[in-house]
Structure formats: structure tokens, C-alpha cells
Design an enzyme around this catalytic site. Sequence first.
Site: not given
Length: 428
Positions: A11, A13-14, A106, A188, A206
Site C-alpha cells: 500500500g 497511498g497517503t 481497523k 479531502g 475502532k
Amino acid sequence: MTDPLRVALAGLGTVGGGVIRLLDANRDLIARRAGRAIEIVAVSARDRSKDRGVDLSRFDWVDDTTALARSDADVVVELIGGSDGPALTLARATLGAGKAFVTANKAMLAHHGLELGEAAEAAGVALKFEAAVAGGIPVIKGLREGAAANEIARVYGILNGTCNFILSKMEAEGRDFAEVLAEAQALGYAEADPSFDIDGVDAAHKLSILASIAFGTRPAFGDVAASGIRHLLGADIAEAAALGYRVRLLGLAEAGPNGLFQRVHPHLVPLDHPLAHVTGSLNAVVAEGNFVGRLLFQGAGAGDGPTASAVVADLIDIARGEFGPPFAMPVASLAAAPKADSGERRGRAYLRFTVADKVGVLAEIAAAMRDAGVSIESLIQRGASGEGSVLVAIVTHEGPERSVAQALEKLRGSQSLIGQPMWMHILG
């Protein structure tokens, strides 16, 4: 010289990009704290050609994510997301291969945490997930280690930054939910489909993890009663402020003689409570221990930096050889707690009705409350919220939740009510 800890990263991504940047920026400091270097040796993502703002040429690229579990890595970091699919396949393959596993997922832990915990224990490897709850806030470590000697009475808090951003905006600017949600999406802070956030599902994932660690129970996401902020009006925020409260979406878990209670629900939080002053996209968690008292964990609950910080903190623990049972005690010791009946809980409530502007409506609502045994502390009717309608807000005295539910059921289908009533608990 001690060999580096070799990491395979799934992964990009961000958060994945944040992990790479953090390891680059703090490389020497991390190596000194970990006792050895931490190096990424392989990466995997869906699109090899995408520019992610970091140099990926130094890492082996693996097209088949599952193959990361068979690479020369010591630990696999999963930042793909999703409760099932590739993330779960990778988790099972990694632990089955006897490698440590770090995740920020999560949803996967809420649904499959027990299975993965058993697999990690059987293999004698680490399963770590600090980044799965509250981003960069070390609440998992705080409960699992720092408060390990305490019996926790309850754990609760603001677990979703998107909702807290929306509520803070509504509060500060007097705007309605739909308008602020659209702005959050443009900035965003909210997804194109924000359902998981605004309907409380993300917070429920969570909360089920926190409850397991706090109370020594098996993760029970299916027992979390979740509702979100989709039906909240700007008028509710204003009414709460007039009463001396702020509205926050809280996840709350409490263990008692009748079982484990878990709920995500909007609450009115008194202004003198720390959670009333947590604004924007921040998260905060409160844990109440029988010896340590009230603990407050607060900070950034999402974003590349904070979440990457939690991921790398887990890697440092693994590099040191420091890890224990994923859920603070061996899986065999986790209790299968029954779901507590929410109807037996006592508290005060805020109820808001949008009603037809006609004679007899207040009497109808008051009669339903009386017949269900709900004692009214205050009843306020505000000006028209739309053509031919008004808002009625009620604050109840303390009483069983079952009575409030019965009163609302008596009013179901009433021709006087327009739309769905809003029920918010008042944090005691």
C-alpha cells in the site's frame, strides 16, 4: 553489527508514502532507538506507474501483494485497507509464514482480529496495530502497557476526525450538515461516499478494538450499536450550545455485571469536559482506571505523518524484540462477554422533533413521554424550521433508556411528526 529489520510494505497511498518519508527523515534516530536500522526492502501497490513523490526505485516491486509474505522481509506492513480481500489474504499469509505483521486496518481487525491474534500467537510473532485507532495517538500502547495494572471502568472518545471536523464547522459557523459535509469532501476530509464515517461505522470498528484491549474481551464489532450524525441539524448544535453543551460523536464502551456495552452515538458533552474542546479533525480517547484515574489521549487521528508515526513506532518495538499478545492478554484468556442491554442504562437525553405547526402537537409528545415514564426537565419550541413546521427540543431527567425508546415508539407514525426525531445522549 546487528542486521537491519527488513520491511515489506503493501500500500503506497497517503500513509504508505508517509512511512517511507519518515524512515528517510529520521533514519539515524530510529536506528539508535530501535537498536538497529529499519529498512524497506520491497513494496507493492496497484499502480506501479503512479508518481507518489518518493523514490521507489531502491525497493523491489512486487506485483502480487501476497508474495510480500514470501519475500526476504522480517515484517510486512499492510496499508491497503478493507476488512477482507487482499489485506486479509496478506495478513493470513504473513502470519502463516512466521513473519511479524503491522497494520493500520481497523476494519480487518474488528472483523478478524481474533483469528489473526491466534495465528500470531501460534507463530510466535508480533501482530501490531497502533495506527488502527486514533492515528498518531499512542492509545493502544497506553492501554495495553501503560495502564496494564488497572481495571478499566470505561473507555470513550472522539474516534472519527471527519465527523469531528464537520461538527466543529457546524458549531463555529452555524451551518447545516449537508453544506459542511460537501466542504469536507472538497477539502479531502471526507470520502466521496462518506457513509462509513458519518454513520458511525469507522468509529465502531475502532471502539471494538479499544474495548477488547481495555476489558480483556474478544473483539465484538457486531455488538456495537452505531449511529452517526447524518440527521443532525444546525439547530441541534445551537440548542446544545444554549444548554451549555457541545455535540460530539462519541464511541463509548463499558463493562459491567450484565455484559459489555458498546455504542457509537452523538452526545451532548458538557463544556467543562475535555472532549468538548477537541475540535477540527483531532481525535481524543478517555480511559478511566481504578488506580490511575482518568487518562486523556489527544492528538491527530489521521493523515500521513501521524499515522506513519504509529506504524514506525510498531516497527521499532519489533526491531527491539518487544511485543506481547496483540490484545493485551493471550487470546485464550479473552472473555466472550455478553452484549449488555442498553435499555437498563440510565442517563439524561436530548430529543428533537420537527413537527407540524398546529394545535395539540406538544400535548401529544408530552403524553407519549408521560405514558413511557419519561420525566421532562425542559421543553423548548423554536421558530419555524420550514414552512408549516417548528422544532421541539426536550431534555429529560435521568432515567432508563428503555423509557425513552418506548416514548419514541409511541410517536412512530404520528401525523404530527415531520421526519425522524433526533435522540442524543448527554454525557454524564
